[in-house]
Design a protein around this motif. Sequence first.
Motif: not given
Ligand SMILES: Cc1cc2nc3c(=O)[nH]c(=O)nc-3n(C[C@H](O)[C@H](O)[C@H](O)COP(=O)(O)OP(=O)(O)OC[C@H]3O[C@@H](n4cnc5c(N)ncnc54)[C@H](O)[C@@H]3O)c2cc1C
Length: 404
Positions: A9, A39, A125, A273, A32, A44
Amino acid sequence: MVIVGAGQGGLQVAESLRAEGYDGPITLIGEEASAPYHRPPLSKAILAGTMEEAQLAIRGAEFFERQRIALLTGTRVAAIDRSARHVRLEDGRRLEYRGLALATGARVRRLPVAGDELDGVLGLRSLDDARRIRVALDRAARVVVIGGGYIGLEVAAAARKRGLEVTILEAADRLLARSATPFLAAFYADLHRSQGALVELGAKVVALDGQGGRVTAVRTADGRSHPADLVVVGVGIVPDTALAEGCGLACDGGILVDDSARTDDPAIVAVGDCTARRTGTGTPLRLESVQNAVEQGRSAAAALLGRERPFTAAPWFWSDQYDVKLQIVGLSADHDRMVLRGSPEDRRFSAFYFRRDALVAIDSINRPADHMAGRKLLDHKTMITPEQAADESLPLASLMRPGR
Ligand SMILES: Cc1cc2nc3c(=O)[nH]c(=O)nc-3n(C[C@H](O)[C@H](O)[C@H](O)COP(=O)(O)OP(=O)(O)OC[C@H]3O[C@@H](n4cnc5c(N)ncnc54)[C@H](O)[C@@H]3O)c2cc1C
């Protein structure tokens, strides 16, 4: 522009700011060590050993340079000061912002039982988590997966593919209870059993037993003990709302946002998320998917620039287990009718869900064309009947309204 969280995101917000023509400085901060990565393959292809880690990066280093996106990895944001409009990093540095995006994702839910901290008990995760599980799979013979959600089931499939003994313990009376229909859940229970996994429903874990600090078994409320040398816990995630709550933004099972990813503070958006979307019904909508992070990222960038780009498309998601590709579009909760196109026995079918005669969701198993057509049908709110949905002789694409 400052973006906290360098995942799917957060990166999308940065990319979309540039795509919208924003020319000023962008700083993307992630705790990270890696640059933003995909992810989904972690549970998979990475566990199956069919994908290299190098293929996980969403963008190469040159992209960040070319787009003038300052990427700070290994850097945690400790707090947000909304009145001074700056974020404070863990090392004490401060970064001022004009617009701020929160994309902090989620953390794995811990299992509230004794033994959760034993060696050999792992959650999934991050890339680091996947590395640990891959090493453990290389050494394990008996794997217990706690939680029959998508991640638990994908790990179970990877472990079975490696020939390991696999037990799936699910506390509810069916798999995928939070996110799929009973019909789909039963399909997946059959699939895993047919591949040799033991699927135990209504199995409430009460403790993890160990020896010398390593897990040896999982105990369930019925008094049984399930031997294990690796336990993967997949009991859901907790949205990371700490920063938002710390600065007084409204949260309710996620940072509350509108369809345009705006929080209550006009200078702050939130995506992915870590969010829960306000809806007409009063219950906020929480989605955990790549599409949600990407679409909200696009909306958020527009909102930061004072533009309107609401995310209104039907939600979609996928999961790969064994040789079965599931693709879901729409929200099937509260459906009152289901019809099938194709055959569950052949593991090639789509289930169409209707509520008061309107199509609300489609689950496609190994039928990607149905999924793609279904996304268009749902996005355009095309009326189709259950009879049309079930009629294999009628191509779904032909049901689209002219001009779509
Ligand atoms: C194993 C796995 C399999 C998945 N399979 C699917 C799938 O098949 N299909 C699908 O649609 N979705 C899937 N998902 C879900 C999808 O990957 C997530 O919905 C998506 O990655 C969300 O993105 P995001 O940017 O919200 O969060 P994330 O990608 O989790 O990124 C958030 C980042 O913020 C960082 N962060 C948090 N707090 C702080 C802070 N205070 N300072 C600095 N950095 C910080 C974290 O370390 C992390 O790196 C899967 C998830 C996982 C874990």
